[in-house]
Enzyme design. Structure first.
Site, short mmCIF file in Angstrom:
data_model
loop_
_atom_site.label_atom_id
_atom_site.label_comp_id
_atom_site.label_asym_id
_atom_site.label_seq_id
_atom_site.Cartn_x
_atom_site.Cartn_y
_atom_site.Cartn_z
N ASP A 247 46.50 0.35 34.24
CA ASP A 247 46.27 -1.08 34.40
C ASP A 247 47.61 -1.79 34.33
OD1 ASP A 247 43.47 -2.94 34.04
OD2 ASP A 247 45.38 -3.96 33.74
N ASP A 287 39.05 -1.22 41.15
CA ASP A 287 38.13 -2.31 40.84
C ASP A 287 39.03 -3.52 40.56
OD1 ASP A 287 36.03 -3.89 40.17
OD2 ASP A 287 35.56 -2.90 38.28
N CYS A 340 33.49 -7.40 41.85
CA CYS A 340 32.20 -7.92 41.42
C CYS A 340 32.05 -9.33 41.97
CB CYS A 340 32.06 -7.90 39.90
SG CYS A 340 33.40 -8.68 38.99
#
Length: 386
Positions: A247, A287, A340
């Site tokens: 990340d 993602d 999302c």
């Protein structure tokens, strides 16, 4: 706390949020200062605040003002609550309604869409005939969904353990790992099933996306925007392989080692400056940071803070991540892009742009889930090199 005192507390917290304090910070700050409030009080206040934020625009109109009191009045009026009892002024409760408030609540108003004005035309275009259903779903509470860890158990067996924990669940058809919590959602985190890694909290849309992708034992999988690592652990539940987490902000992964240990999965944390040394990977899953528009019923404060300028910035970051991640994929490997979000600008538009600029890549599969599918909004695309 009395029901009226809970309402007054929610009003004060809403005013704090409307002044600029993030919702979670405002709720946490109140809880720390209010040791007298029991767990049921804290849960009830939180529910009031989040219901109000989900329906902030329509509630303000129904309640006659756009402050915490007006919004809370509007929500309770929409729910046909006993307003005289809840606004009685007794003890620490909310003050009685004024004549103007009584008139506002009694008036018939056309409920606006509970979304920022600037984004409504965009979502109408992107969702088409599904827009009304999605807009309405964003005004409601989201279901609590669990993912069964197939590395440790089966869905049927996990249900039995959850039942012993006081949690009643039902299988969800969208994914073979998914359970919806029907009773006892606040018992999940302290129960045996969760503590021993049999289940994790995860929306069914993410589970369905992972289930739809082709996994093979022995693959080296990199979760490029890992955050808490939920997607990586879901992948690990379906295959045997080597799992890596990265990340850009390593602090987001601070809970991942404990979660991975609970799930029985070995995950190697990869620092940003050493990721190229671990490449290539058979699968790179991205993602990416996004608007979260598909999850706004869970984080309703976020939709009122989101701006068109923030969307432009996110689009640039998303494109950069996709480009960087593609260079880490082994020949014949799989690249996955996911959000999302319900917005085409973050989903299909990004995929089409990437393929146009990188003709050596092609789209094998893409899928958009919306709230009309009984899940959060979620998009993913699977790429392979031509």
């Amino acid at each position: 706390m009395t029901p009226s005192a809970r309402i007054q507390t929610a009003i004060e917290i809403l005013d704090d949020i409307l002044s600029g304090t993030p919702a979670e910070k405002a709720l946490t700050g109140w809880a720390r200062k209010s040791r007298f409030a029991g767990s049921k009080d804290r849960a009830a206040v939180r529910d009031h605040v989040f219901d109000a934020l989900r329906r902030r625009a329509s509630a303000a109109l129904q309640g006659g003002s756009d402050d915490g009191r007006g919004i809370m009045l509007g929500v309770l009026a929409q729910d046909e609550a006993d307003l005289e009892r809840l606004f009685s002024g007794d003890g620490y409760g909310a003050a009685p309604m004024t004549e103007a408030e009584v008139a506002a609540v009694a008036a018939k108003v056309a409920e606006p869409v509970d979304l920022p004005d600037w984004i409504v035309p965009m979502l109408r275009t992107d969702l088409g005939t599904a827009f009304p259903e999605n807009a309405d779903a964003l005004r409601q509470r989201a279901p609590v969904c669990l993912r069964v860890n197939l590395k440790k158990t089966t869905r049927d067996a996990a249900q039995l353990v959850l039942q012993d924990d006081g949690v009643t669940t039902a299988p969800m058809s969208q994914a073979d790992t998914a359970l919806q919590v029907l009773e006892g959602p606040r018992k999940v985190a302290v129960g045996q099933a969760y503590q021993t890694g049999l289940v994790e909290l995860q929306d069914v849309s993410s589970q369905a996306a992972i289930a739809a992708l082709p996994w093979s034992d022995g693959q080296r999988v990199l979760d490029y925007c890992a955050g808490g690592g939920g997607k990586l652990l879901a992948i690990a539940g379906r295959m045997e392989g080597a799992f890596f987490a990265h990340d850009a902000n390593p602090d987001r992964m601070q809970d991942l080692p404990a979660r991975a240990a609970r799930a029985g999965v070995d995950v190697e944390i990869v620092a940003p400056d050493s990721i190229s040394q671990h490449a290539p990977f058979d699968v790179v899953f991205c993602d990416v940071p996004c608007s979260g528009s598909g999850t706004w019923r869970r984080t309703p404060d976020a939709k009122w803070r989101f701006t068109a300028e923030m969307l432009d910035d996110l689009n640039a970051v998303q494109a950069q991540i996709l480009q960087e991640a593609s260079g880490l994929v082994a020949q014949g490997g799989m690249l996955v892009y996911a959000t999302c979000s319900l917005l085409a600008a973050e989903n299909g538009d990004q995929v089409d742009k990437f393929v146009q600029e990188n003709p050596e890549w092609s789209v094998v599969h893409r899928q958009q889930k919306t709230l009309a599918d009984g899940s959060d909004g979620f998009f993913f695309a699977q790429f392979t090199r031509v």
